[in-house]
Write an enzyme that holds these catalytic residues in place. Structure first.
Site, PDB file in Angstrom:
ATOM      1  N   LYS A 161       0.888  -1.123   0.117  1.00 51.03           N
ATOM      2  CA  LYS A 161      -0.012  -0.013   0.110  1.00 51.03           C
ATOM      3  C   LYS A 161       0.828   1.201   0.065  1.00 51.03           C
ATOM      4  O   LYS A 161       1.962   1.349   0.620  1.00 51.03           O
ATOM      5  CB  LYS A 161      -0.828   0.052   1.337  1.00 51.03           C
ATOM      6  CG  LYS A 161      -1.810   1.195   1.333  1.00 51.03           C
ATOM      7  CD  LYS A 161      -2.987   0.782   2.335  1.00 51.03           C
ATOM      8  CE  LYS A 161      -3.963   2.216   2.629  1.00 51.03           C
ATOM      9  NZ  LYS A 161      -4.688   1.868   3.669  1.00 51.03           N
ATOM     10  N   SER A 202      -9.884   2.096   2.673  1.00 51.86           N
ATOM     11  CA  SER A 202      -8.764   2.660   1.749  1.00 51.86           C
ATOM     12  C   SER A 202      -7.877   1.912   1.179  1.00 51.86           C
ATOM     13  O   SER A 202      -7.159   2.312   0.128  1.00 51.86           O
ATOM     14  CB  SER A 202      -7.980   3.898   2.768  1.00 51.86           C
ATOM     15  OG  SER A 202      -7.337   3.043   3.804  1.00 51.86           O
ATOM     16  N   SER A 231     -10.398  -0.079   6.774  1.00 53.22           N
ATOM     17  CA  SER A 231      -9.835   0.054   5.488  1.00 53.22           C
ATOM     18  C   SER A 231      -8.976  -1.383   5.157  1.00 53.22           C
ATOM     19  O   SER A 231      -8.435  -1.345   4.123  1.00 53.22           O
ATOM     20  CB  SER A 231      -8.532   1.105   5.642  1.00 53.22           C
ATOM     21  OG  SER A 231      -9.320   2.139   5.292  1.00 53.22           O
TER      22      SER A 231
HETATM   23  N1  GLN Z   1     -13.229   4.662   5.970  1.00 53.42           N
HETATM   24  C1  GLN Z   1     -12.787   5.187   7.332  1.00 53.42           C
HETATM   25  C2  GLN Z   1     -12.305   6.636   7.229  1.00 53.42           C
HETATM   26  O1  GLN Z   1     -12.461   7.134   6.213  1.00 53.42           O
HETATM   27  C3  GLN Z   1     -11.710   4.147   7.727  1.00 53.42           C
HETATM   28  C4  GLN Z   1     -10.388   4.263   7.083  1.00 53.42           C
HETATM   29  C5  GLN Z   1      -9.158   3.497   7.518  1.00 53.42           C
HETATM   30  O2  GLN Z   1      -9.529   2.333   7.965  1.00 53.42           O
HETATM   31  N2  GLN Z   1      -8.087   4.031   7.256  1.00 53.42           N
HETATM   32  O3  GLN Z   1     -11.693   6.961   8.074  1.00 53.42           O
END
Ligand code: GLN
Length: 498
Positions: A78, A153, A177
């Site tokens: 990532k 994400s 995410s």
């Molecule tokens: N969707 C959540 C956010 O936007 C979690 C994102 C994540 O776990 N990095 O914060």
């Protein structure tokens, strides 16, 4: 089965046995990336030269008699993880051309174990989002249906693994995410206990929540990658110094004697009849494997979203203060240093990141700090206490991994409906618990089947129990075998994807 479809465990076994070379596996994977990633958009950076050099080094070590846990396993990294000499963008314009000067611990452990970095994968900007649509640099599609999002994400890693462009994808999970994109792309997404995998070299979003974990097509592969990555690291002050129990060797085929909690407040009927049926079936399947289902209650879980959207923005507003044009990435000049900061941040950050910084700065400002930030921390403790009470009566908790299956790109235009995607994953993140998503079936939308994920969650440090249960469930159901890549994925690019 073609080379690229082989699991990580199988690749490592075959490379160690010298049935196939790491270089052959790498070349096959790079070929697949070149063939389909133009349409998929999983990778922000392809690492052909680095991957081939790494593969040759692995082959030399194997020829020298070494055995390597992840010999030749293609890995998607990532793009918020530092890998020395590679562009590490966090999906943001502010770091678009930033080259990492060192390699983070989790990535280094994978490389030392023979893993091959084939590319840096796309993500929502600074990991803020649930669809990858917040990436400022690239749009990633869902390989099972190109009109849908891959989740986020860590959507690039999930899409890459699902489309056989890597066997292991590294993700980071702050509120869901890893688990949500895993569910959307029909693969396994595993978030370990907070502090189990070092975050050294992971560009921070919300430091009290961020955790690195693997996305894989099988639970075995998730266990393999976790065993390699996990463990104490003095370079991360939140890393836990406590002996590690290997998970891979403890995977079991049944759930006899296990008590699995079904959360009363997470009644799946409200998600619609088709989705409800998939989860009810998944719970019955757990029972068939010998588990006893027990109703548990998480009365404060409903406050998870509100709590998270104070704590995570508060931490990000502080963490992202370092991106000001002085040291890292983009700089837009101004007449004085203040103007330079403003111009850099205005041009470098996208709208969702700016929204979070504003919310977080507000929540931390004097006069509001007690009302918002301190209150959120108190609720966070209550949520953790609810889980402790629930785990007094059960070994694991089962529930949905996301509020819906993968949606069509562009379908969620307001931030709140996007935030709701993580309703089921955020409480575990706030409590620091290990949790994963494993494919549990699909719903049919316009003739296409869209996969769904079952979330399993365990008490802290119970990774072994968790992966073992997921393995038993996967072996009995094998839902990931039903994934069908979108037929357009292999067509020659036409320039117009939808
Ligand atoms: N969707 C959540 C956010 O936007 C979690 C994102 C994540 O776990 N990095 O914060």
């Amino acid at each position: 089965m073609s080379t690229v479809e082989r699991s990580g465990v199988d690749v490592a076994r075959a490379v160690n046995a010298r049935e196939i070379s790491a270089r052959e596996v790498t070349d096959a994977t790079l070929g697949q990336i070149d063939a389909v990633d133009e349409r998929l958009g999983a990778y922000l950076t392809r690492l052909h030269d680095m991957a081939r050099a790494a593969a040759d080094r692995v082959d030399a070590r194997i020829a020298g008699g070494e055995k390597l846990a992840m010999a030749g396993v293609p890995v998607a990294v990532k793009d918020n993880m530092c890998l020395a000499g590679t562009r590490t963008t966090c999906g943001s314009k502010i770091l678009e051309n930033w080259i990492a000067p060192y390699t983070g611990t989790a990535v280094q452990r994978i490389l030392d174990a023979g893993g091959i970095p084939v590319g840096k994968s796309n993500m929502d900007e600074f990991a803020m989002g649930s669809s990858c649509e917040n990436s400022a640099l690239l749009q990633t599609r869902n390989p099972l249906d190109l009109s849908r999002v891959p989740g986020g994400s860590s959507g690039g890693s999930a899409a890459a693994v699902s489309a056989h462009l890597a066997a292991v994808g590294l993700g980071s999970d702050t509120g869901g995410s890893i688990r949500e994109p895993g569910a959307f792309c029909g693969v396994v997404g595993f978030k370990p206990t907070y502090g189990r995998v070092s975050r050294y070299g992971l560009i921070a979003f919300a430091s009290s929540l961020d955790q690195i974990g693997p996305l894989t097509r099988t639970v075995e592969d998730a266990a393999l990658a976790y065993d390699v990555m996990a463990g104490y690291d003095p370079m991360d002050s939140t890393s836990i110094d406590r002996p590690l129990e290997p998970t891979f060797s403890a995977l079991r085929d049944d759930l006899r004697g296990k008590r699995i909690g079904i959360v009363k407040e997470f009644e799946t009927g409200k998600l619609g009849a088709a989705i409800d049926a998939v989860y009810k079936q998944a719970y019955r399947d757990l029972e068939k494997l010998g588990a006893e289902l027990i109703e548990v209650s998480l009365p404060t879980a409903d406050y998870g979203l509100a709590t998270y959207y104070l704590i995570a923005p508060a931490e990000c507003s502080s963490n992202l203060a370092r991106f000001d044009g002085v040291r890292y990435g983009l700089r837009v000049e101004g007449n004085d240093v203040g103007e330079m900061y403003e111009a850099t941040r205005a041009a470098g950050f996208g709208p969702e990141v700016k929204r979070r910084i504003l919310i977080g700065t507000y929540a931390l400002s004097s006069g509001y700090y007690d009302a918002y930030y301190v209150k959120a921390q108190k609720v966070r403790t209550l949520i953790g206490d609810d889980f402790k009470k629930a785990f007094a009566t059960c070994d694991l908790i089962a529930c949905p991994a996301a509020s819906s299956p993968a949606f069509v790109s562009g379908a969620k235009s307001d931030p709140y409906s996007m935030y709701l995607m993580d309703y089921y994953t955020i409480p575990m993140s706030l409590a620091g618990l290990p949790a994963l998503s494993v494919p549990c079936g699909s719903v049919s939308v316009e003739g296409k089947s869209v996969p769904m994920g079952l979330q399993l969650c365990a008490p802290i440090f119970a990774e072994r129990e968790l992966l073992s249960a997921a393995h038993a469930y996967e072996k009995a159901t094998m839902h990931y075998k039903n994934n069908k890549l979108d037929v357009s994925l292999h067509r020659a690019p036409t320039g117009n994807l939808v």
